[in-house]
Design an enzyme around this catalytic site. Structure first.
Site, short mmCIF file in Angstrom:
data_model
loop_
_atom_site.label_atom_id
_atom_site.label_comp_id
_atom_site.label_asym_id
_atom_site.label_seq_id
_atom_site.Cartn_x
_atom_site.Cartn_y
_atom_site.Cartn_z
N GLU A 54 0.37 9.51 6.01
CA GLU A 54 -1.16 9.82 7.31
C GLU A 54 0.55 10.20 7.69
O GLU A 54 1.40 9.89 8.17
CB GLU A 54 -1.25 8.04 7.80
CG GLU A 54 -2.26 7.53 7.01
CD GLU A 54 -1.85 6.37 7.23
OE1 GLU A 54 -1.04 5.61 8.35
OE2 GLU A 54 -2.98 5.32 6.83
N TYR B 53 -10.71 2.55 5.47
CA TYR B 53 -9.43 1.90 4.65
C TYR B 53 -9.79 1.39 2.90
O TYR B 53 -10.53 0.15 2.76
CB TYR B 53 -8.25 1.12 5.30
CG TYR B 53 -7.45 1.13 4.32
CD1 TYR B 53 -6.02 2.07 4.36
CD2 TYR B 53 -6.77 0.43 3.92
CE1 TYR B 53 -4.57 2.04 4.19
CE2 TYR B 53 -5.26 0.32 3.31
CZ TYR B 53 -4.68 0.90 3.17
OH TYR B 53 -3.31 0.96 2.59
N SER C 178 0.84 -1.29 0.25
CA SER C 178 -0.11 -0.27 0.44
C SER C 178 1.20 1.47 -0.18
O SER C 178 0.21 2.96 -0.04
CB SER C 178 -0.78 0.30 1.25
OG SER C 178 -1.71 -1.20 1.08
N SER D 265 1.81 -4.49 2.56
CA SER D 265 1.78 -5.40 2.96
C SER D 265 0.67 -5.78 1.65
O SER D 265 0.05 -5.06 1.29
CB SER D 265 0.76 -5.74 4.09
OG SER D 265 1.05 -5.54 5.67
N LYS E 244 3.67 5.46 5.70
CA LYS E 244 2.87 4.64 5.75
C LYS E 244 3.58 3.20 5.57
O LYS E 244 4.61 3.16 5.41
CB LYS E 244 2.96 4.66 4.10
CG LYS E 244 2.03 3.84 3.36
CD LYS E 244 0.59 4.92 3.37
CE LYS E 244 -0.80 3.84 3.22
NZ LYS E 244 -0.64 2.53 3.74
N LYS F 240 0.06 3.06 -3.27
CA LYS F 240 -1.01 4.52 -2.90
C LYS F 240 -0.84 5.93 -2.53
O LYS F 240 -1.80 6.81 -3.38
CB LYS F 240 -2.45 4.42 -1.70
CG LYS F 240 -2.34 3.13 -1.84
CD LYS F 240 -3.42 1.99 -0.51
CE LYS F 240 -4.72 1.41 -0.40
NZ LYS F 240 -4.13 0.13 -1.01
#
Length: 388
Positions: free
Chosen positions: A298, A175, A90, A342, A339, A93
């Site tokens: 984040e 999420y 991720s 996985s 961040k 992203k």
């Protein structure tokens, strides 16, 4: 709550034999205390989780230090080295969010626009009221996974047309691979190229990420680490719908550190519009506990305790109430931005502190718990603070 600090861990001789670390200082400057710290933190994590191979990359004031451990493949006994490619899950992203903001900088879209404006098949659905910003901040309400029976874009559009949110838009952080995947697809469409093509042929080269891929070319397959499941079975990611946007990047520590340095504007000289896009992915739009939701990144006010980082990266934040920030929290330097990533066979974590010009990348070819990744990074960063 008390702040956690790094403890002095004792390396057992058996650990050193099991996982002989290879240190690679990218700028050829030795930092023995840093290497010892990384060894002390990472080797026990490898032993505890039976992880075949790991790479840890640290950037300090624009200088990179990369340490390799163990095996890229148990079958071939190939060691991890500077060329080893890991799936970063991720963390991909953040690339999709960067592309979307780059599209906005180029006048191709606006985050305030509703999703159905870019996907006509969704006109008259709930996506008339779900903005691109909602897709970029996990506040659309879309679920994490795409159902197994959705194989094509038309099938996806049919699902989205009929989908009904469980909460008011923007009230819940859910999420979602589907949300960022849809945003990445829209951004690429507005730029007139397929997502995989624009990322591999434009975004990565503009960033100087010369060993990063969505589709690993045959010439690089020898460097593509074998992933292992929690049951130690060999596994690599499946290319399901929206895979590239949500979790498809394969890269090495050096390239990922370069991405972090671009995010901190340290030691890189990239296209002005792309830099603007990268920086603006750090704006904060929603708040969940102590964590501020940026565009996929984040962030936390710095300094931050380990307890707060663990809480913000816990499973509880995958579906939780959120509040919209007004005004928007502008990009700042006194923050820690992180961040996780996985896949079934890999685990990754990145964190950086712009004010300190420090960043860390932890990559492994086996999936292990997020709390251990966050703790390991925090211990290394804390020790680095003490070494200065």
């Amino acid at each position: 709550m008390r702040r956690h600090t790094i403890s002095k861990l004792k390396l057992l001789p058996a650990l050193a034999l099991l996982f002989t670390p290879i240190a690679y200082a990218a700028d050829n400057i030795e930092r023995p205390a840093l290497k010892q710290t990384v060894d002390n933190v990472i080797l026990p994590v490898m032993q505890k989780n039976n992880i075949p191979g790991m790479t840890v990359g640290i950037t300090i004031d624009g200088k990179d230090y990369v340490y390799h451990y163990g095996l890229a493949s148990k079958e071939t006994q190939q060691p991890v080295n500077q060329n080893t490619l890991f799936e970063v899950g991720s963390i991909s992203k953040t690339v999709a969010a960067t592309l979307a903001y780059y599209a906005q900088v180029n006048g191709k879209l606006a985050f305030t626009d509703n999703t159905s404006q870019y996907l006509p098949a969704l006109k008259g659905s709930h996506f008339d009221d779900i903005s691109l910003l909602n897709l970029a901040t996990h506040t659309s309400g879309l679920p994490l996974f795409i159902a197994d029976d959705i194989k094509t874009t038309p099938q996806l559009m049919n699902y989205l047309k009929q989908w009904k949110p469980a909460h008011d838009t923007g009230s819940q952080r859910v999420y979602s691979n589907m949300g960022i995947g849809t945003l990445g697809m829209i951004a690429a469409n507005t730029m007139g190229q397929p997502y995989e093509e624009i990322v591999e042929k434009k975004i990565f080269p503009m960033l100087g990420m010369t060993h990063s891929y969505l589709n690993v070319p045959q010439s690089q397959m020898k460097n593509y680490a074998q992933g292992y499941s929690k049951q130690d079975a060999p596994v690599r990611l499946n290319k399901d719908l929206l895979w590239a946007e949500a979790y498809g990047v394969k890269t090495n520590a050096t390239d990922l550190l370069r991405f972090l340095k671009a995010n901190m504007q340290v030691g890189t000289n990239i296209d002005e519009k792309l830099q603007l896009a990268i920086t603006n992915t750090h704006a904060g739009y929603f708040k969940s506990g102590d964590m501020t939701q940026d565009l996929m990144w984040e962030q936390y006010a710095y300094p931050v305790t380990l307890e707060k980082l663990l809480a913000g990266n816990s499973a509880a934040t995958m579906d939780t109430k959120t509040s919209q920030l007004s005004p928007v929290l502008q990009p700042a330097s006194d923050v820690l931005i992180n961040k996780t990533g996985s896949t079934n066979g890999f685990a990754a974590y990145t964190a950086f502190i712009p004010a300190k010009k420090v960043g860390i990348v932890i990559l492994a070819n086996k999936n292990y718990s997020i709390d251990q990744r966050v703790t390991a990074a925090y211990q290394i960063l804390t020790a680095l603070d003490n070494q200065k």
